[in-house]
Design a protein around this motif. Structure first.
Motif, short mmCIF file in Angstrom:
data_model
loop_
_atom_site.label_atom_id
_atom_site.label_comp_id
_atom_site.label_asym_id
_atom_site.label_seq_id
_atom_site.Cartn_x
_atom_site.Cartn_y
_atom_site.Cartn_z
N LEU A 100 39.81 41.75 44.74
CA LEU A 100 41.18 42.21 44.94
C LEU A 100 41.22 43.57 45.64
CD1 LEU A 100 42.63 41.13 41.50
CD2 LEU A 100 43.10 40.06 43.71
N LEU A 101 40.37 44.49 45.20
CA LEU A 101 40.34 45.81 45.83
C LEU A 101 39.98 45.72 47.31
CD1 LEU A 101 38.57 47.93 43.06
CD2 LEU A 101 40.93 48.20 43.86
N ASN A 102 38.96 44.91 47.62
CA ASN A 102 38.57 44.75 49.02
C ASN A 102 39.66 44.06 49.83
OD1 ASN A 102 35.77 45.78 49.70
ND2 ASN A 102 35.42 44.76 47.74
N GLY A 103 40.29 43.06 49.26
CA GLY A 103 41.38 42.39 49.95
C GLY A 103 42.53 43.33 50.24
N LEU A 104 42.90 44.13 49.25
CA LEU A 104 44.00 45.09 49.43
C LEU A 104 43.62 46.16 50.45
CD1 LEU A 104 45.07 45.34 45.71
CD2 LEU A 104 46.50 44.46 47.58
N ASP A 105 42.38 46.63 50.40
CA ASP A 105 41.92 47.65 51.34
C ASP A 105 41.93 47.11 52.78
OD1 ASP A 105 40.75 50.23 52.04
OD2 ASP A 105 38.87 49.14 52.31
N LEU A 106 41.39 45.91 52.96
CA LEU A 106 41.40 45.30 54.30
C LEU A 106 42.82 45.11 54.80
CD1 LEU A 106 38.59 42.66 53.73
CD2 LEU A 106 38.56 44.44 55.50
N SER A 107 43.70 44.65 53.93
CA SER A 107 45.09 44.45 54.30
C SER A 107 45.76 45.77 54.67
CB SER A 107 45.85 43.76 53.16
OG SER A 107 47.20 43.60 53.47
N ASP A 108 45.50 46.80 53.87
CA ASP A 108 46.07 48.13 54.16
C ASP A 108 45.63 48.64 55.53
OD1 ASP A 108 47.39 48.23 51.73
OD2 ASP A 108 45.92 49.55 50.77
N LYS A 109 44.45 48.20 55.95
CA LYS A 109 43.91 48.64 57.24
C LYS A 109 44.28 47.69 58.38
CE LYS A 109 40.28 51.57 55.44
NZ LYS A 109 40.57 51.66 54.03
N GLY A 110 45.20 46.76 58.09
CA GLY A 110 45.75 45.90 59.13
C GLY A 110 45.08 44.56 59.33
N HIS A 111 44.10 44.24 58.50
CA HIS A 111 43.40 42.95 58.65
C HIS A 111 44.17 41.85 57.91
CE1 HIS A 111 39.72 44.71 60.33
NE2 HIS A 111 39.92 45.70 59.47
N PRO A 112 44.34 40.70 58.53
CA PRO A 112 44.87 39.56 57.78
C PRO A 112 43.85 39.16 56.71
CG PRO A 112 45.03 39.18 60.14
CD PRO A 112 44.17 40.39 59.95
N VAL A 113 44.34 38.88 55.50
CA VAL A 113 43.45 38.56 54.37
C VAL A 113 44.00 37.35 53.61
CG1 VAL A 113 42.55 39.37 52.15
CG2 VAL A 113 42.70 40.95 54.08
N LYS A 114 43.09 36.46 53.24
CA LYS A 114 43.39 35.35 52.34
C LYS A 114 42.33 35.37 51.25
CE LYS A 114 46.90 33.79 54.53
NZ LYS A 114 48.22 34.03 53.96
N ILE A 115 42.78 35.31 50.00
CA ILE A 115 41.88 35.27 48.85
C ILE A 115 41.99 33.88 48.23
CG2 ILE A 115 41.41 36.19 46.54
CD1 ILE A 115 42.54 38.90 47.59
N VAL A 116 40.84 33.27 47.98
CA VAL A 116 40.78 31.93 47.40
C VAL A 116 39.97 32.00 46.11
CG1 VAL A 116 39.98 29.56 47.76
CG2 VAL A 116 40.91 30.87 49.69
N LEU A 117 40.52 31.43 45.04
CA LEU A 117 39.79 31.35 43.77
C LEU A 117 39.09 30.01 43.70
CD1 LEU A 117 42.48 33.21 43.13
CD2 LEU A 117 41.40 33.21 40.90
N GLU A 118 37.77 30.05 43.51
CA GLU A 118 36.91 28.88 43.49
C GLU A 118 36.11 28.87 42.20
OE1 GLU A 118 35.69 26.20 44.61
OE2 GLU A 118 35.83 26.03 46.76
N GLY A 119 35.58 27.72 41.85
CA GLY A 119 34.66 27.62 40.72
C GLY A 119 35.21 28.27 39.46
N PRO A 120 34.34 28.94 38.70
CA PRO A 120 34.75 29.56 37.44
C PRO A 120 35.85 30.61 37.59
CG PRO A 120 32.37 29.41 37.55
CD PRO A 120 32.88 29.02 38.91
N ALA A 121 36.04 31.17 38.77
CA ALA A 121 37.10 32.17 38.96
C ALA A 121 38.48 31.57 38.71
CB ALA A 121 37.02 32.78 40.35
#
Length: 119
Positions: free
Chosen positions: A24-45
């Protein structure tokens, strides 16, 4: 940085809340810096979706922020079902992803230009 930012798809596999916080932190950081981000929960997550409200801070707040920004693309339908987490995953309101034999397809993200990172 260039006008066109690199899109990232972050696949979270681990059930440990501390690991998911980093996704989540990395996704938010990338997004804050203008990168499109998609997070997918897989497996045990996928089991974390039914536990979010009971988990320690800052995970619930980070998840809400990422969700509100549209960064959470969805969860693996096959894994949530197999691990008994489907009800909690459905209650989260996230999209079930199942385009590859019941699982989310990494190829779908790659074909759209996303750099895939597995956590």
């Amino acid at each position: 940085m260039t006008a066109q930012q690199t899109p990232f798809a972050l696949f979270a596999y681990r059930q440990e809340p501390g690991c998911f916080i980093h996704v989540l932190l990395n996704g938010l950081d990338l997004s804050d810096k203008g990168h499109p981000v998609k997070i997918v929960l897989e497996g045990p997550a996928t089991t974390l979706l039914s536990e979010l409200e009971s988990l320690d801070a800052p995970l619930p707040a980070l998840f809400k922020k990422a969700s509100d920004l549209g960064l959470i693309d969805g969860y693996c339908l096959a894994c949530a079902t197999k691990l008994g987490a489907r009800e909690g995953a459905e209650a989260s309101g996230l999209a079930p992803l199942s385009d590859m034999s019941g699982h989310p397809s990494i190829a779908r993200y790659v074909e759209k230009g996303y750099t895939v990172i597995n956590f």
